[in-house]
Design an enzyme around this catalytic site. Structure first.
Site, PDB file in Angstrom:
ATOM      1  N   LEU A 176       4.825   6.705  18.591  1.00 51.27           N
ATOM      2  CA  LEU A 176       5.061   5.767  17.498  1.00 51.27           C
ATOM      3  C   LEU A 176       4.955   6.517  16.175  1.00 51.27           C
ATOM      4  O   LEU A 176       3.992   7.264  15.963  1.00 51.27           O
ATOM      5  CB  LEU A 176       3.991   4.654  17.528  1.00 51.27           C
TER       6      LEU A 176
ATOM      7  N   ASP B 170      -1.163  -8.487   3.758  1.00 48.29           N
ATOM      8  CA  ASP B 170      -1.756  -9.221   2.630  1.00 48.29           C
ATOM      9  C   ASP B 170      -2.742 -10.282   3.118  1.00 48.29           C
ATOM     10  O   ASP B 170      -2.564 -10.846   4.200  1.00 48.29           O
ATOM     11  CB  ASP B 170      -0.633  -9.877   1.805  1.00 48.29           C
TER      12      ASP B 170
ATOM     13  N   HIS C 185     -11.047  -5.820   3.370  1.00 49.45           N
ATOM     14  CA  HIS C 185     -10.251  -4.601   3.564  1.00 49.45           C
ATOM     15  C   HIS C 185     -10.728  -3.844   4.817  1.00 49.45           C
ATOM     16  O   HIS C 185      -9.920  -3.277   5.555  1.00 49.45           O
ATOM     17  CB  HIS C 185     -10.340  -3.703   2.325  1.00 49.45           C
TER      18      HIS C 185
HETATM   19  C1  IPE Z   1       1.055  -6.227  -1.810  1.00 43.43           C
HETATM   20  O1  IPE Z   1       0.012  -7.133  -1.884  1.00 43.43           O
HETATM   21  C2  IPE Z   1       0.537  -4.829  -1.675  1.00 43.43           C
HETATM   22  C3  IPE Z   1      -0.165  -4.519  -0.425  1.00 43.43           C
HETATM   23  C4  IPE Z   1      -0.303  -5.302   0.603  1.00 43.43           C
HETATM   24  C5  IPE Z   1      -0.693  -3.206  -0.349  1.00 43.43           C
HETATM   25  P1  IPE Z   1      -0.545  -7.659  -3.291  1.00 43.43           P
HETATM   26  O2  IPE Z   1      -1.636  -8.613  -2.972  1.00 43.43           O
HETATM   27  O3  IPE Z   1      -0.895  -6.512  -4.170  1.00 43.43           O
HETATM   28  O4  IPE Z   1       0.722  -8.409  -3.888  1.00 43.43           O
HETATM   29  P2  IPE Z   1       0.829  -9.471  -5.074  1.00 43.43           P
HETATM   30  O5  IPE Z   1       0.060  -8.896  -6.235  1.00 43.43           O
HETATM   31  O6  IPE Z   1       0.191 -10.742  -4.588  1.00 43.43           O
HETATM   32  O7  IPE Z   1       2.284  -9.645  -5.323  1.00 43.43           O
HETATM   33  C1  IPE Z   2      -3.908  -6.795   0.715  1.00 45.43           C
HETATM   34  O1  IPE Z   2      -4.864  -7.805   0.636  1.00 45.43           O
HETATM   35  C2  IPE Z   2      -4.509  -5.418   0.623  1.00 45.43           C
HETATM   36  C3  IPE Z   2      -4.234  -4.714  -0.644  1.00 45.43           C
HETATM   37  C4  IPE Z   2      -3.412  -5.125  -1.578  1.00 45.43           C
HETATM   38  C5  IPE Z   2      -4.909  -3.446  -0.848  1.00 45.43           C
HETATM   39  P1  IPE Z   2      -5.304  -8.391  -0.768  1.00 45.43           P
HETATM   40  O2  IPE Z   2      -6.469  -7.606  -1.274  1.00 45.43           O
HETATM   41  O3  IPE Z   2      -4.159  -8.486  -1.702  1.00 45.43           O
HETATM   42  O4  IPE Z   2      -5.789  -9.834  -0.359  1.00 45.43           O
HETATM   43  P2  IPE Z   2      -5.581 -11.180  -1.171  1.00 45.43           P
HETATM   44  O5  IPE Z   2      -4.100 -11.344  -1.409  1.00 45.43           O
HETATM   45  O6  IPE Z   2      -6.343 -11.027  -2.468  1.00 45.43           O
HETATM   46  O7  IPE Z   2      -6.153 -12.225  -0.291  1.00 45.43           O
HETATM   47 MG    MG Z   3      -2.773  -9.931  -2.024  1.00 43.98          MG
END
Ligand code: IPE
Ligand code: IPE
Ligand code: MG
Length: 240
Positions: free
Chosen positions: A127, A16, A33
């Site tokens: 792995l 995240d 990303h």
């Molecule tokens: C969780 O992250 C999902 C992934 C890392 C793929 P999110 O950014 O979607 O989670 P929330 O919405 O903050 O809970």
């Molecule tokens: C996690 O990073 C990746 C996905 C959920 C696909 P985020 O896109 O949720 O990044 P933040 O939380 O908005 O910074």
């Molecule tokens: Mg996020």
């Protein structure tokens, strides 16, 4: 006496913080990303080096479809690109790939990419890398229960565990979440029953081998009791 948990066999990561990493740099979220893919490549190599047997990563949740259409299509494009660019190196590195999640709603291009990546790395043993894509812990429990009902089998802890999408792996010993949030967000709800949880503020694109080492040190200092008392664990460590 603490029983050191030593090195985890299975690490799972909620990757995240990509969007915030990009926003901080006035870049579009997709740039975060893209850097997230680079971080994943680093961590795959680091896990292989540490002789971790299984790495499971959360790449796209059942709920991430609610993001703006432009971000969702950008993520699908990034996935397709990664499948065409990265699989041959992963294959050479001995990584056995699995894609975990609902496939029906994904494009044919992605589904074929998943099938061919899994087939071409199936014999690898360095792995196991599980990429959770269009995955949710609730989805997994429901699909496991449906499979048992369909086969006319009894539902109990063993049969459900055997029908879950990660039945080919032991449960995760350590679950890491980067990006500062301290929640599970529908990841591995069943398998996390006794996982050690580690949360850090580092945004996923900045996560590297040094940060992984810090998480591994934190893990090694935990005492995993599985419902027992510390005294019982200490007795278990005495020579017979
Ligand atoms: C969780 O992250 C999902 C992934 C890392 C793929 P999110 O950014 O979607 O989670 P929330 O919405 O903050 O809970
Ligand atoms: C996690 O990073 C990746 C996905 C959920 C696909 P985020 O896109 O949720 O990044 P933040 O939380 O908005 O910074
Ligand atoms: Mg996020």
């Amino acid at each position: 006496m603490a029983l050191p948990a030593v090195v985890p066999r299975h690490i799972a990561i909620v990757m995240d913080g990509n969007g915030r990493w990009a926003s901080k740099r006035f870049l579009p979220r997709i740039a975060g990303h893209q850097q997230g893919v680079e971080a994943l490549k680093r961590i795959v190599r680091a896990c292989a080096k540490h002789k971790i047997a299984v790495l499971t990563v959360f790449a796209f949740s059942s709920e991430n479809w609610s993001r703006p259409a432009e971000e969702v299509s950008g993520l699908m494009e990034l996935l397709a690109m990664a499948l065409s660019k990265e699989v041959s190196q992963l294959k050479r590195d001995g990584v056995q790939l699995h894609f975990v999640g609902a496939r029906e709603t994904l494009s044919d291009r992605v589904k074929h990419g998943f099938d061919s990546a899994e087939a071409s790395t199936a014999e690898n043993t360095t792995l196991v890398l599980n990429v959770c894509f269009n995955y949710g812990g609730r989805w997994d429990m429901v699909q496991a229960a449906k499979r048992l009902v369909h086969a006319g089998l009894a539902i109990n802890e063993d049969s459900l565990a055997r029908s879950m999408a990660l039945a080919h792996c032991p449960d995760p010993d350590l679950i890491i979440r980067t990006g500062g949030e301290t929640r599970i967000s529908n990841f591995l709800l069943w398998q996390a029953a006794y996982s050690e949880l580690y949360f850090c503020d580092v945004l996923w694109p900045d996560f590297d081998e040094g940060e992984l080492d810090i998480a591994l040190q934190a893990y090694a200092s935990r005492e995993r009791r599985f419902g027992k008392t510390s005294d019982q664990l200490a007795v278990g460590t005495l020579p017979a």
